[in-house]
Enzyme design. Structure first.
Site, mmCIF file in Angstrom:
data_model
loop_
_atom_site.group_PDB
_atom_site.id
_atom_site.type_symbol
_atom_site.label_atom_id
_atom_site.label_comp_id
_atom_site.label_asym_id
_atom_site.label_seq_id
_atom_site.Cartn_x
_atom_site.Cartn_y
_atom_site.Cartn_z
ATOM 1 N N ARG A 178 0.838 -1.219 0.000
ATOM 2 C CA ARG A 178 0.000 0.000 0.000
ATOM 3 C C ARG A 178 0.867 1.262 0.000
ATOM 4 N NH1 ARG A 178 -3.370 -3.812 2.228
ATOM 5 N NH2 ARG A 178 -5.290 -3.952 0.988
ATOM 6 N N ASP A 207 -0.295 -6.270 -3.834
ATOM 7 C CA ASP A 207 -1.719 -5.981 -3.634
ATOM 8 C C ASP A 207 -2.216 -5.193 -4.839
ATOM 9 O OD1 ASP A 207 -4.340 -5.287 -2.395
ATOM 10 O OD2 ASP A 207 -3.381 -6.096 -0.605
ATOM 11 N N HIS A 277 -6.847 -9.096 -4.577
ATOM 12 C CA HIS A 277 -5.756 -8.174 -4.226
ATOM 13 C C HIS A 277 -4.601 -8.322 -5.228
ATOM 14 C CE1 HIS A 277 -7.477 -6.833 -0.383
ATOM 15 N NE2 HIS A 277 -7.892 -8.084 -0.237
ATOM 16 N N ASP A 342 -7.709 -14.114 0.576
ATOM 17 C CA ASP A 342 -8.855 -13.446 1.209
ATOM 18 C C ASP A 342 -9.615 -12.562 0.219
ATOM 19 O OD1 ASP A 342 -6.482 -11.886 1.127
ATOM 20 O OD2 ASP A 342 -7.438 -10.386 2.386
ATOM 21 N N GLU A 343 -10.861 -12.284 0.588
ATOM 22 C CA GLU A 343 -11.680 -11.219 -0.007
ATOM 23 C C GLU A 343 -11.776 -11.277 -1.534
ATOM 24 O OE1 GLU A 343 -11.537 -7.616 3.085
ATOM 25 O OE2 GLU A 343 -9.678 -7.769 1.962
ATOM 26 N N TYR A 434 -5.461 -6.046 14.873
ATOM 27 C CA TYR A 434 -5.337 -5.162 13.704
ATOM 28 C C TYR A 434 -4.838 -3.798 14.177
ATOM 29 C CZ TYR A 434 -6.711 -8.071 9.800
ATOM 30 O OH TYR A 434 -6.710 -9.021 8.809
ATOM 31 N N PHE A 435 -3.531 -3.619 14.060
ATOM 32 C CA PHE A 435 -2.922 -2.388 14.573
ATOM 33 C C PHE A 435 -3.051 -1.231 13.576
ATOM 34 C CE2 PHE A 435 0.138 -5.209 17.248
ATOM 35 C CZ PHE A 435 -0.899 -5.496 18.115
ATOM 36 N N ASP A 436 -3.800 -1.454 12.478
ATOM 37 C CA ASP A 436 -4.154 -0.314 11.622
ATOM 38 C C ASP A 436 -5.465 0.309 12.104
ATOM 39 O OD1 ASP A 436 -5.503 -2.656 10.813
ATOM 40 O OD2 ASP A 436 -5.697 -1.976 8.725
ATOM 41 N N GLU A 486 -2.520 1.104 4.361
ATOM 42 C CA GLU A 486 -3.246 2.160 3.642
ATOM 43 C C GLU A 486 -2.979 3.544 4.238
ATOM 44 O OE1 GLU A 486 -4.533 -0.757 4.487
ATOM 45 O OE2 GLU A 486 -6.049 -1.439 3.042
HETATM 46 C C1 ACM Z 1 -7.482 -9.135 5.556
HETATM 47 O O1 ACM Z 1 -7.432 -8.240 6.414
HETATM 48 N N1 ACM Z 1 -8.204 -8.973 4.460
HETATM 49 C C2 ACM Z 1 -6.736 -10.376 5.720
#
Ligand code: ACM
Length: 543
Positions: A178, A207, A277, A342-343, A434-436, A486
């Site tokens: 990112r 990504d 991604h 993922d996703e 999730y440290f973001d 991000e």
């Molecule tokens: C993720 O946060 N999509 C693994």
């Protein structure tokens, strides 16, 4: 010498329980993070000076050199290294024990400090290294300074520590896809990880907005795919292609990072995302996309916004990604290769006649099975090459090779299902790792991706869900904190998002669960932040 046994999690209480009426020395004892399993505090100090010698032989010598390197900048001197211990006092001795001491495992150690000597014992070099990290924390915080410190007395309180980690996977994730992270900033991040005894760094190399690793067989991936970042993708007026920052790691950069991390006993685990991604890969190599001709007719700048954000899982895409992974395996010795998973917005596969034909040809039921088929092809490829596939919990659907590791991010449910099916698991739930996410009220914090993850919540993270029986619990390798990039454009901000939350995570993953409370963690954390100040880590101050 009087010995006062102090249980690590409740030093004062333990002194009382054991009937020790003199004031406990724990008050003067620097608080170590992560908390060692067992610490017996004793009277007196060992003083490190220019006359202090360090002794080690065989494989222990490499770790000894690291100890000397760690101490040199702040002390302004390099301690002399001897091959053999001398009977003299004023000696620091590092020893690999043989036969191994079962209580110490691969990463555990014993550290004994008396006024005459410091003795470190471990089964493996990683154990000696972990002992060195504890020893650094027993010294005044200024020892972490990269320049000669004003401090002149370098005293280590007398103590006997026996220590070993609760989990073997103590990880963090960084995201140069990112926002690209230059090599020296990754090294700074690794240095801080080592202080906390982290031993895994997952590096999210690809990504939608960036492909950050040179692949010799497909140079377009970096020639085109590295020339964008998240900020530019979000911007209404993206920078001109020739003035974009972007960035990527050459293969030599990767080798340098792998070596640097290995010296700190940190395994670098590459993540090459697929089938979603994959925007940067599709922009660079339109043949990976669902509609190659449409994309190929556009300039690469136009392609950034014209693809479907998910590749076409044709056999040709499997072959392409296998070629990529072949080069990745040459560079990364890690037994684990993360392929994302993922996703994936598989609606795009539903809408594609070609993908519907492919589903029929492969004898599959639907797009979900196509996703599994694709993952299993890469799984088989990695397994054939002696590596283990790691993927986010979406990879569970449809069955996996026995060696595959599931990283549970959508809560712990995926991890529970995986462990019940016999798979190894790394717990990385958004809720606690999730440290973001924001770590305080959004109005008073720099922009983050969302969420709410204060320090206190990290501290109550428990990687082993109670529903698992003991055999299944053994499959939980550990946990990992995520610093998705991000909204993390530079190293200071990465430090701010990581620490002190990662210090709490380090303790969760290393120290025994019993008696853990935030009340005994916070005073140690206050000591610890002085070390991070000296090490020039730009953590978020406690509020
Ligand atoms: C993720 O946060 N999509 C693994």
């Amino acid at each position: 010498m009087r010995i006062r046994w102090c249980a690590p999690m409740a030093v004062q209480t333990a002194c009382m329980v054991l009937g020790i009426v003199t004031p406990c020395l724990a008050q003067a004892m620097p608080g170590i993070i992560p908390q060692p399993v067992k610490m017996a505090i004793q009277d007196g100090h060992f003083h490190i000076s220019s006359d202090t010698r360090v002794a080690a032989s065989g494989d222990a010598r490499q770790e000894t050199t690291k100890l000397i390197d760690f101490l040199a900048p702040a002390m302004g001197l390099r301690l002399a290294l001897l091959d053999q211990p001398t009977p003299d006092s004023n000696l620091i001795q590092l020893l690999l024990v043989s036969p191994p001491d079962n209580t110490l495992g691969e990463e555990g150690y014993e550290l004994q400090v008396t006024p005459q000597s410091i003795r470190i014992r471990a089964n493996k070099p990683a154990g000696l290294f972990n002992a060195i990290q504890s020893l650094r924390q027993l010294l005044p915080p200024a020892i972490f300074s990269p320049q000669k410190a004003e401090q002149t007395q370098w005293s280590v309180p007398c103590v006997r520590i026996t220590d070993a980690p609760r989990f073997g996977w103590r990880g963090l994730l960084i995201d140069p896809a990112r926002h690209f992270i230059p090599v020296q900033d990754v090294k700074h991040f690794l240095d801080t990880m080592a202080i906390h005894k982290f031993n895994r760094l997952q590096i999210h190399l690809t990504d939608d907005c960036g492909w950050r690793i040179e692949i010799r067989k497909h140079p377009e991936l970096t020639q085109i795919g590295s020339r964008m970042d998240f900020t530019e993708m979000q911007s209404a007026a993206p920078a001109a292609a020739n003035s974009r920052f972007g960035g990527f790691y050459t293969q030599e950069d990767i080798r340098d990072l792998v070596r640097y991390a290995a010296r700190l006993h940190i395994m670098l685990i590459p993540e090459i995302e697929m089938p979603a991604h994959t925007g940067a890969a599709i922009v660079s190599c339109p043949q990976l996309g669902l509609y190659p001709q449409k994309l190929a007719a556009l300039s690469s700048d136009q392609r950034w916004k014209a693809h479907e954000w998910v590749l076409a899982p044709r056999p040709e895409s499997v072959a392409f990604m296998s070629e990529v992974l072949a080069e990745v395996m040459e560079l990364f010795p890690s037994p684990y290769i993360h392929i994302g998973g993922d996703e994936a917005n598989i609606v795009h596969w539903k809408q594609s006649d070609e993908m519907q034909d492919l589903i029929r040809q492969l004898g599959l039921k639907d797009e979900t099975e196509l996703h599994s088929w694709f993952i299993r092809q890469l799984d088989a490829f990695l397994t054939r090459h002696g590596r283990r596939l790691v993927g986010w919990d979406e990879i569970l659907q449809g069955g996996l090779a026995p060696g595959a590791v599931v990283m549970s991010w959508r809560g712990q449910e995926g991890g529970i299902t995986a462990a019940k099916a016999g798979h190894a698991v790394v717990m990385a739930p958004t809720s606690h790792t999730y440290f973001d996410f924001y770590q305080g009220p959004a109005a008073s914090e720099p922009r983050a991706i969302g969420g709410d993850l204060p320090l206190e919540k990290v501290f109550v993270f428990e990687p082993i869900p109670p529903v698992l029986h003991a055999g299944q619990a053994k499959l939980i390798l550990g946990g990992q904190g995520q610093l998705w990039g991000e909204f993390i454009p530079n190293p200071k901000h990465r430090d701010y998002m990581a620490y002190p939350r990662a210090a709490a995570l380090a303790e969760i993953l290393w120290s025994p669960k019993a008696d853990r409370t935030i009340e005994q963690f916070l005073p140690r954390l206050k000591d610890h932040l002085k070390r991070l100040d000296a090490a020039q880590v730009h953590y978020r101050p406690l509020k």
